[in-house]
Enzyme design. Structure first.
Site, PDB file in Angstrom:
ATOM      1  N   ASP A   4      41.439  17.225  12.792  1.00 38.57           N
ATOM      2  CA  ASP A   4      39.983  17.181  12.800  1.00 38.57           C
ATOM      3  C   ASP A   4      39.574  15.716  12.947  1.00 38.57           C
ATOM      4  O   ASP A   4      40.387  14.804  12.722  1.00 38.57           O
ATOM      5  CB  ASP A   4      39.458  17.771  11.479  1.00 38.57           C
ATOM      6  CG  ASP A   4      37.963  17.584  11.311  1.00 38.57           C
ATOM      7  OD1 ASP A   4      37.206  17.984  12.220  1.00 38.57           O
ATOM      8  OD2 ASP A   4      37.552  17.016  10.282  1.00 38.57           O
ATOM      9  N   ASP A   6      35.728  14.134  12.302  1.00 40.56           N
ATOM     10  CA  ASP A   6      34.741  13.639  11.341  1.00 40.56           C
ATOM     11  C   ASP A   6      35.169  13.930   9.907  1.00 40.56           C
ATOM     12  O   ASP A   6      35.373  15.083   9.526  1.00 40.56           O
ATOM     13  CB  ASP A   6      33.370  14.274  11.607  1.00 40.56           C
ATOM     14  CG  ASP A   6      32.765  13.795  12.919  1.00 40.56           C
ATOM     15  OD1 ASP A   6      32.528  12.589  13.044  1.00 40.56           O
ATOM     16  OD2 ASP A   6      32.558  14.627  13.815  1.00 40.56           O
ATOM     17  N   THR A 105      37.595  19.302  16.998  1.00 43.01           N
ATOM     18  CA  THR A 105      36.378  18.872  16.328  1.00 43.01           C
ATOM     19  C   THR A 105      35.181  19.748  16.689  1.00 43.01           C
ATOM     20  O   THR A 105      35.130  20.316  17.790  1.00 43.01           O
ATOM     21  CB  THR A 105      36.064  17.399  16.682  1.00 43.01           C
ATOM     22  OG1 THR A 105      34.811  17.010  16.115  1.00 43.01           O
ATOM     23  CG2 THR A 105      36.017  17.197  18.198  1.00 43.01           C
ATOM     24  N   SER A 106      34.233  19.840  15.768  1.00 44.86           N
ATOM     25  CA  SER A 106      32.987  20.572  16.046  1.00 44.86           C
ATOM     26  C   SER A 106      31.976  19.707  16.783  1.00 44.86           C
ATOM     27  O   SER A 106      30.943  20.200  17.236  1.00 44.86           O
ATOM     28  CB  SER A 106      32.372  21.072  14.725  1.00 44.86           C
ATOM     29  OG  SER A 106      33.197  22.049  14.127  1.00 44.86           O
ATOM     30  N   LYS A 137      34.098  26.165  14.354  1.00 43.41           N
ATOM     31  CA  LYS A 137      34.559  26.322  12.983  1.00 43.41           C
ATOM     32  C   LYS A 137      33.411  26.889  12.123  1.00 43.41           C
ATOM     33  O   LYS A 137      32.271  26.484  12.323  1.00 43.41           O
ATOM     34  CB  LYS A 137      34.999  24.973  12.407  1.00 43.41           C
ATOM     35  CG  LYS A 137      36.099  24.287  13.211  1.00 43.41           C
ATOM     36  CD  LYS A 137      36.368  22.875  12.683  1.00 43.41           C
ATOM     37  CE  LYS A 137      37.348  22.139  13.569  1.00 43.41           C
ATOM     38  NZ  LYS A 137      37.605  20.757  13.089  1.00 43.41           N
ATOM     39  N   ASP A 162      39.262  18.135   6.451  1.00 41.95           N
ATOM     40  CA  ASP A 162      38.621  17.618   5.243  1.00 41.95           C
ATOM     41  C   ASP A 162      37.566  18.546   4.661  1.00 41.95           C
ATOM     42  O   ASP A 162      37.146  18.349   3.522  1.00 41.95           O
ATOM     43  CB  ASP A 162      37.954  16.265   5.537  1.00 41.95           C
ATOM     44  CG  ASP A 162      36.662  16.430   6.347  1.00 41.95           C
ATOM     45  OD1 ASP A 162      35.580  16.081   5.844  1.00 41.95           O
ATOM     46  OD2 ASP A 162      36.737  16.928   7.489  1.00 41.95           O
TER      47      ASP A 162
END
Length: 211
Positions: A4, A6, A105-106, A137, A162
């Site tokens: 991931d 961020d 990543t989103s 996600k 995270d």
């Protein structure tokens, strides 16, 4: 290995905080800490629905707010990205070992392209962004797509996340997961190995911890 971005590789949630707080101010409102935490790990489009509801302005256009947020965050990504402790060292070790590696990543492609200037494009064999999958996600789609692009089975992958949203996505895809909490607490669950930090973490230690 699947990373991931961020909050995992970068301590970038404060940059999103800046943009979100500025947009709330522009709308003559304030966003609560609870609402902000609920937004962590989600796509900006989904987050804007939570944001608008949270500031009592559900009639706001999510697409317009998303565009504003991305303009601001993309600018901040160009100048203010900071690695989380141990993240850069682990990524370099993974690449030195020759392991297939993906960024999952989103965040949308436009902002990710700016972040890749700091991450290093050479560090990833594949990049899956939030605007490139049918469902972001916590759906498994992003991690399933990453595994497919790497031509590996999800069960053979180790994901590093995270947020609860990201952890749920990776687990639903069938990967093993290392959770390194940042802005939001992670609860123990089957398939998740929790670490307080990536500082000092080695590839061998992570692999052993998730067997």
């Amino acid at each position: 290995m699947l990373f991931d971005m961020d909050g995992t590789l970068f301590d970038s949630e404060p940059l999103w905080d800046i943009a979100i707080e500025e947009l709330a101010h522009l709308y003559g409102a304030q966003v609560s800490a609870e609402v902000r935490l609920n937004m962590v790990g989600r796509s900006v489009d989904e987050s804007m629905v939570l944001f608008h509801d949270g500031i009592g302005q559900p009639w706001r256009d999510a697409a317009a707010s998303s565009a504003w947020i991305y303009d601001r965050v993309t600018g901040l990504f160009a100048t203010d990205l900071v690695w989380r402790p141990g993240a850069q060292e682990l990524l370099h070790e993974v690449r030195a070992a020759g392991l297939p590696t993906a960024l999952v990543t989103s965040t949308n492609r436009r902002a990710v392209e700016v972040a890749l200037d700091t991450l290093g494009r050479h560090n990833f064999d594949a990049v899956v962004c939030g605007d490139e999958v049918a469902f972001t996600k916590p759906h498994p789609d992003p991690y399933l797509r990453a595994a497919k692009l790497l031509n590996v089975e999800p069960a053979d992958c180790l994901a590093v996340e995270d947020s609860p949203t990201g952890v749920a996505s990776a687990l639903a895809a069938g990967t093993r997961v290392i959770g390194v909490p940042n802005a939001v607490t992670l609860k123990p669950m089957t398939g998740l190995t929790l670490l307080p930090t990536l500082a000092g973490a080695t590839l061998a230690a992570l692999s052993a911890a998730t067997v």
